[in-house]
Scaffold this active site. Structure first.
Site, PDB file in Angstrom:
ATOM      1  N   ASP A  30      41.473 -11.883  -1.421  1.00 22.32           N
ATOM      2  CA  ASP A  30      41.745 -11.435  -0.049  1.00 22.32           C
ATOM      3  C   ASP A  30      41.795  -9.909  -0.050  1.00 22.32           C
ATOM      4  OD1 ASP A  30      42.963 -13.165   2.555  1.00 22.32           O
ATOM      5  OD2 ASP A  30      43.245 -10.989   2.626  1.00 22.32           O
ATOM      6  N   THR A 122      34.967 -21.989  10.118  1.00 25.70           N
ATOM      7  CA  THR A 122      34.259 -22.643  11.223  1.00 25.70           C
ATOM      8  C   THR A 122      33.264 -21.648  11.817  1.00 25.70           C
ATOM      9  OG1 THR A 122      36.222 -23.964  11.649  1.00 25.70           O
ATOM     10  CG2 THR A 122      34.618 -23.800  13.449  1.00 25.70           C
ATOM     11  N   LYS A 203      31.591 -29.805  12.920  1.00 28.24           N
ATOM     12  CA  LYS A 203      32.933 -29.205  13.007  1.00 28.24           C
ATOM     13  C   LYS A 203      33.309 -28.881  14.465  1.00 28.24           C
ATOM     14  CE  LYS A 203      36.723 -27.217  12.049  1.00 28.24           C
ATOM     15  NZ  LYS A 203      37.899 -27.956  11.660  1.00 28.24           N
ATOM     16  N   PHE A 248      46.060 -38.487  18.794  1.00 26.32           N
ATOM     17  CA  PHE A 248      45.715 -37.421  19.757  1.00 26.32           C
ATOM     18  C   PHE A 248      45.757 -37.894  21.205  1.00 26.32           C
ATOM     19  CE2 PHE A 248      44.638 -33.379  17.736  1.00 26.32           C
ATOM     20  CZ  PHE A 248      45.051 -33.727  16.456  1.00 26.32           C
ATOM     21  N   GLY A 256      47.024 -25.896  21.842  1.00 29.93           N
ATOM     22  CA  GLY A 256      47.025 -24.467  21.511  1.00 29.93           C
ATOM     23  C   GLY A 256      46.638 -24.287  20.062  1.00 29.93           C
ATOM     24  N   CYS A 259      42.778 -22.720  16.620  1.00 27.36           N
ATOM     25  CA  CYS A 259      41.484 -23.393  16.458  1.00 27.36           C
ATOM     26  C   CYS A 259      40.894 -23.978  17.743  1.00 27.36           C
ATOM     27  CB  CYS A 259      41.610 -24.460  15.392  1.00 27.36           C
ATOM     28  SG  CYS A 259      42.092 -23.722  13.824  1.00 27.36           S
ATOM     29  N   LYS A 317      52.771 -26.112  17.581  1.00 30.94           N
ATOM     30  CA  LYS A 317      53.085 -27.521  17.331  1.00 30.94           C
ATOM     31  C   LYS A 317      54.176 -27.527  16.269  1.00 30.94           C
ATOM     32  CE  LYS A 317      50.024 -28.834  13.714  1.00 30.94           C
ATOM     33  NZ  LYS A 317      48.897 -29.636  13.321  1.00 30.94           N
TER      34      LYS A 317
HETATM   35  P1  NAD Z   1      43.440 -16.608   8.484  1.00 26.86           P
HETATM   36  O1  NAD Z   1      43.354 -15.515   9.448  1.00 26.86           O
HETATM   37  O2  NAD Z   1      44.753 -17.269   8.194  1.00 26.86           O
HETATM   38  O3  NAD Z   1      42.858 -16.116   7.055  1.00 26.86           O
HETATM   39  C1  NAD Z   1      41.681 -15.378   6.886  1.00 26.86           C
HETATM   40  C2  NAD Z   1      41.880 -14.462   5.682  1.00 26.86           C
HETATM   41  O4  NAD Z   1      40.637 -13.836   5.348  1.00 26.86           O
HETATM   42  C3  NAD Z   1      42.875 -13.322   5.927  1.00 26.86           C
HETATM   43  O5  NAD Z   1      43.907 -13.392   4.958  1.00 26.86           O
HETATM   44  C4  NAD Z   1      42.042 -12.044   5.788  1.00 26.86           C
HETATM   45  O6  NAD Z   1      42.767 -10.970   5.236  1.00 26.86           O
HETATM   46  C5  NAD Z   1      40.927 -12.521   4.864  1.00 26.86           C
HETATM   47  N1  NAD Z   1      39.696 -11.712   4.902  1.00 26.86           N
HETATM   48  C6  NAD Z   1      38.986 -11.272   5.981  1.00 26.86           C
HETATM   49  N2  NAD Z   1      37.900 -10.581   5.565  1.00 26.86           N
HETATM   50  C7  NAD Z   1      37.898 -10.585   4.219  1.00 26.86           C
HETATM   51  C8  NAD Z   1      37.030 -10.055   3.224  1.00 26.86           C
HETATM   52  N3  NAD Z   1      35.922  -9.370   3.545  1.00 26.86           N
HETATM   53  N4  NAD Z   1      37.349 -10.228   1.937  1.00 26.86           N
HETATM   54  C9  NAD Z   1      38.463 -10.918   1.580  1.00 26.86           C
HETATM   55  N5  NAD Z   1      39.315 -11.460   2.478  1.00 26.86           N
HETATM   56  C10 NAD Z   1      39.049 -11.310   3.776  1.00 26.86           C
HETATM   57  O7  NAD Z   1      42.381 -17.703   8.952  1.00 26.86           O
HETATM   58  P2  NAD Z   1      42.440 -19.302   8.773  1.00 26.86           P
HETATM   59  O8  NAD Z   1      43.364 -19.881   9.779  1.00 26.86           O
HETATM   60  O9  NAD Z   1      42.601 -19.631   7.334  1.00 26.86           O
HETATM   61  O10 NAD Z   1      40.956 -19.681   9.248  1.00 26.86           O
HETATM   62  C11 NAD Z   1      39.836 -19.365   8.458  1.00 26.86           C
HETATM   63  C12 NAD Z   1      38.637 -20.130   8.998  1.00 26.86           C
HETATM   64  O11 NAD Z   1      38.850 -21.545   8.817  1.00 26.86           O
HETATM   65  C13 NAD Z   1      38.372 -19.955  10.489  1.00 26.86           C
HETATM   66  O12 NAD Z   1      36.992 -20.001  10.692  1.00 26.86           O
HETATM   67  C14 NAD Z   1      39.030 -21.169  11.118  1.00 26.86           C
HETATM   68  O13 NAD Z   1      38.459 -21.515  12.358  1.00 26.86           O
HETATM   69  C15 NAD Z   1      38.755 -22.231  10.075  1.00 26.86           C
HETATM   70  N6  NAD Z   1      39.722 -23.342  10.047  1.00 26.86           N
HETATM   71  C16 NAD Z   1      41.052 -23.080  10.215  1.00 26.86           C
HETATM   72  C17 NAD Z   1      41.974 -24.146  10.128  1.00 26.86           C
HETATM   73  C18 NAD Z   1      43.452 -23.919  10.324  1.00 26.86           C
HETATM   74  O14 NAD Z   1      44.183 -24.888  10.437  1.00 26.86           O
HETATM   75  N7  NAD Z   1      43.938 -22.695  10.362  1.00 26.86           N
HETATM   76  C19 NAD Z   1      41.507 -25.447   9.841  1.00 26.86           C
HETATM   77  C20 NAD Z   1      40.126 -25.644   9.665  1.00 26.86           C
HETATM   78  C21 NAD Z   1      39.244 -24.578   9.758  1.00 26.86           C
HETATM   79  C1  UGA Z   2      43.040 -28.771  14.534  1.00 27.15           C
HETATM   80  C2  UGA Z   2      42.356 -30.069  14.076  1.00 27.15           C
HETATM   81  O1  UGA Z   2      43.251 -31.171  14.263  1.00 27.15           O
HETATM   82  C3  UGA Z   2      41.944 -29.999  12.608  1.00 27.15           C
HETATM   83  O2  UGA Z   2      41.222 -31.173  12.247  1.00 27.15           O
HETATM   84  C4  UGA Z   2      41.042 -28.771  12.420  1.00 27.15           C
HETATM   85  O3  UGA Z   2      40.719 -28.617  11.044  1.00 27.15           O
HETATM   86  C5  UGA Z   2      41.764 -27.524  12.900  1.00 27.15           C
HETATM   87  O4  UGA Z   2      42.157 -27.677  14.287  1.00 27.15           O
HETATM   88  C6  UGA Z   2      40.836 -26.333  12.836  1.00 27.15           C
HETATM   89  O5  UGA Z   2      39.661 -26.463  13.010  1.00 27.15           O
HETATM   90  O6  UGA Z   2      41.330 -25.264  12.569  1.00 27.15           O
HETATM   91  P1  UGA Z   2      45.483 -27.725  14.265  1.00 27.15           P
HETATM   92  O7  UGA Z   2      45.021 -26.734  15.270  1.00 27.15           O
HETATM   93  O8  UGA Z   2      46.149 -27.259  13.036  1.00 27.15           O
HETATM   94  O9  UGA Z   2      44.240 -28.625  13.770  1.00 27.15           O
HETATM   95  O10 UGA Z   2      46.510 -28.709  14.972  1.00 27.15           O
HETATM   96  P2  UGA Z   2      46.413 -30.086  15.801  1.00 27.15           P
HETATM   97  O11 UGA Z   2      47.349 -31.048  15.201  1.00 27.15           O
HETATM   98  O12 UGA Z   2      45.033 -30.536  15.997  1.00 27.15           O
HETATM   99  O13 UGA Z   2      47.024 -29.629  17.213  1.00 27.15           O
HETATM  100  C7  UGA Z   2      46.336 -28.721  18.046  1.00 27.15           C
HETATM  101  C8  UGA Z   2      47.055 -28.632  19.384  1.00 27.15           C
HETATM  102  O14 UGA Z   2      46.920 -29.860  20.118  1.00 27.15           O
HETATM  103  C9  UGA Z   2      48.561 -28.382  19.278  1.00 27.15           C
HETATM  104  O15 UGA Z   2      48.950 -27.470  20.276  1.00 27.15           O
HETATM  105  C10 UGA Z   2      49.171 -29.750  19.502  1.00 27.15           C
HETATM  106  O16 UGA Z   2      50.479 -29.726  19.984  1.00 27.15           O
HETATM  107  C11 UGA Z   2      48.210 -30.326  20.517  1.00 27.15           C
HETATM  108  N1  UGA Z   2      48.197 -31.808  20.535  1.00 27.15           N
HETATM  109  C12 UGA Z   2      47.754 -32.506  19.463  1.00 27.15           C
HETATM  110  C13 UGA Z   2      48.627 -32.482  21.679  1.00 27.15           C
HETATM  111  O17 UGA Z   2      49.026 -31.845  22.691  1.00 27.15           O
HETATM  112  N2  UGA Z   2      48.586 -33.839  21.695  1.00 27.15           N
HETATM  113  C14 UGA Z   2      48.167 -34.577  20.632  1.00 27.15           C
HETATM  114  O18 UGA Z   2      48.154 -35.826  20.727  1.00 27.15           O
HETATM  115  C15 UGA Z   2      47.723 -33.877  19.499  1.00 27.15           C
END
Ligand code: NAD
Ligand code: UGA
Length: 429
Positions: A30, A122, A203, A248, A256, A259, A317
């Site tokens: 990172d 994503t 996705k 869901f 919210g 994502c 959440k």
């Molecule tokens: P995040 O903001 O928590 O983490 C991203 C990290 O990347 C940060 O720590 C940042 O400092 C680092 N970074 C940025 N540019 C960099 C570089 N050039 N070199 C090294 N590090 C670098 O993001 P996240 O929530 O982990 O999401 C990452 C991706 O995964 C997004 O595309 C998101 O949509 C997807 N995703 C997120 C979730 C989730 O639940 N948060 C679930 C599935 C997919």
């Molecule tokens: C969501 C997806 O569930 C994951 O599969 C995906 O990987 C992720 O986004 C992503 O792409 O980053 P997340 O955002 O962590 O995960 O949380 P969820 O559990 O999906 O909830 C999302 C929102 O929907 C929350 O605000 C939650 O309160 C709301 N929600 C969820 C409802 O209002 N009702 C439900 O029945 C479920």
């Protein structure tokens, strides 16, 4: 096998740690030095169940390392995962600047090494093709392996995948990814092997579908409330149909988080750019935005303008400290416009909420402090601990015995028996 993860946020840290737990040697990279310094000491930057224990265990067993240097981190690795952020840009599209910046740095430092670059972030359809162009002078092959974990149960979700999506046109990349996921494949997790574009679209399609399910049940909840029906029974009656599925279908203050809001916007933008109609996604976004406003107005209608209210829950959440795009924060912002004074409590998300709302609200150290002198008790996040509060004590602290439960987690019959006026979602009060 050795692997590297570029981007050590929610997804990168969980992915890296879980692969280490599966026995692989992982280097998480990172560019945030402070984050990496803390991680090296086993201090994790997020609240995520089970993660801290696994990070510490895998550091001490020598399988999990952290660095700020891409050059140092990617050397000799069979696979390099990209897990950097793809936040929403001004026009609604996914901002791919972190993806391309990281890919360019990898291309510069990889030399003659053969490896695969796997996108876990994503990213919109077409990103894999753009990455191939950036990497054309290297021996890196490109693959897409979208992540489906949820915050709050991220380790569990990673370790128990419903499916594993592998998008690539290279037999070598597919073989490496199948080796990495072998533990899950041997337990029966289905593998979807496809081209890169399909993996990228799976996705977005999945997230937008889940967002649609939530927006839909919220609209049904509004109808249910008006006709005096019970949304819990309705959701169950719908959800037990296997074609619908019962997950869901919890009504609430709208979806919210970091994502669904950005991914639905990005899908809409992609569809517009392609000249394809995405009227369903567009309507879902509109419905979800309107919901927070409507629910804030309902609070004002019940309590009146210019009053003090106790808000229980700030995270988007339960079981996370993440307040990005939290419905609670958006409802609070609406309430502030109505000159409401907010006394808020959340078990984990106060720090992150403070970064968004600053001192516009009062932060309390427990639910009881939040209730002192308030005209109502409003639940905005479904933390389990809120179910087990001492409601007799709450009643003695509130100015008026009013509960507005926007997550439907409390026992309505019980609190009514104690003398509260109880409002919930999708059930007539
Ligand atoms: P995040 O903001 O928590 O983490 C991203 C990290 O990347 C940060 O720590 C940042 O400092 C680092 N970074 C940025 N540019 C960099 C570089 N050039 N070199 C090294 N590090 C670098 O993001 P996240 O929530 O982990 O999401 C990452 C991706 O995964 C997004 O595309 C998101 O949509 C997807 N995703 C997120 C979730 C989730 O639940 N948060 C679930 C599935 C997919
Ligand atoms: C969501 C997806 O569930 C994951 O599969 C995906 O990987 C992720 O986004 C992503 O792409 O980053 P997340 O955002 O962590 O995960 O949380 P969820 O559990 O999906 O909830 C999302 C929102 O929907 C929350 O605000 C939650 O309160 C709301 N929600 C969820 C409802 O209002 N009702 C439900 O029945 C479920």
């Amino acid at each position: 096998m050795q692997i590297a993860i570029v981007g050590t946020g929610y997804v990168g840290l969980v992915t890296g740690t879980c692969f280490a737990e599966l026995g692989f040697e992982v280097t998480c990279i990172d560019n945030n030095k402070d984050k990496i310094d803390r991680l090296k000491k086993g201090i994790i930057p997020i609240y995520e169940s089970e993660l801290e224990v696994l990070v510490k265990k895998n550091i001490s067993e020598g399988r999990l390392k952290f660095t700020t240097s891409i050059k140092e981190g990617i050397g000799c690795k069979a696979a390099i995962f990209l897990a950097v952020g793809t936040p929403q840009d001004k026009d609604g599209s996914a901002d791919l600047s972190y993806i391309f910046a990281a890919a360019k740095e990898i291309a510069k430092d990889i030399g003659n090494q053969e490896s695969i670059l796997v996108t876990k972030s994503t990213v919109p359809v077409g990103t894999g093709a753009k990455l191939k162009r950036i990497l054309k002078k290297t021996k890196l092959q490109v693959a897409s392996n979208p992540e489906f974990l949820r915050e709050g149960s991220a380790v569990y979700d990673f370790m128990n995948p419903d499916r594993i999506v592998i998008g690539t046109d290279s037999i070598h990349s597919k073989a490496i990814l199948e080796k990495l996921y072998q533990t899950f494949i041997s337990k029966g997790a289905p593998i979807i092997s496809t081209d890169i574009a399909s993996a990228e679209l799976i996705k977005y399609a999945a997230n937008a579908f889940l967002a649609t399910k939530i927006a839909y049940i919220n609209e049904i909840a509004d109808i249910s409330e008006k006709i005096g029906a019970n949304i819990k029974d309705i959701a169950l009656g719908m959800g037990l149909d296997r074609r619908i599925g019962k997950d869901f279908l919890n009504p609430g203050p709208g979806y919210g988080g970091s994502c669904f809001p950005k991914d639905t916007e990005a899908l809409l933008k992609v569809s517009k750019d392609l000249g394809a109609k995405s009227s369903i996604v567009k309507t879902v976004i509109k419905s979800n935005k309107g919901r927070k406003k409507n629910l804030a107005q309902k609070i004002v209608y019940i309590v009146g303008n210019n009053k003090t209210i106790a808000v229980l829950g700030l995270a988007f959440k339960a079981n996370t400290d993440d307040a990005r795009e939290s419905p609670a924060v958006e409802i609070i912002q609406q309430l502030i416009k109505h000159k409401m004074k907010i006394k808020a409590y959340d078990p984990k998300a106060i720090g992150n909420t403070r970064e968004i709302l600053g001192n516009k609200i009062e932060y309390c150290s427990n639910a009881y402090d939040a209730c002192k002198g308030a005209k109502a008790f409003v639940v905005l996040t479904e933390w389990s601990e809120f179910k087990n509060l001492d409601f007799k004590k709450i009643k003695s602290l509130l100015d008026k015995p009013v509960i507005i439960d926007y997550r439907n987690i409390l026992d309505g019959a019980l609190v009514r028996k104690l003398g509260f006026t109880y409002y919930s979602i999708g059930i007539r009060s």
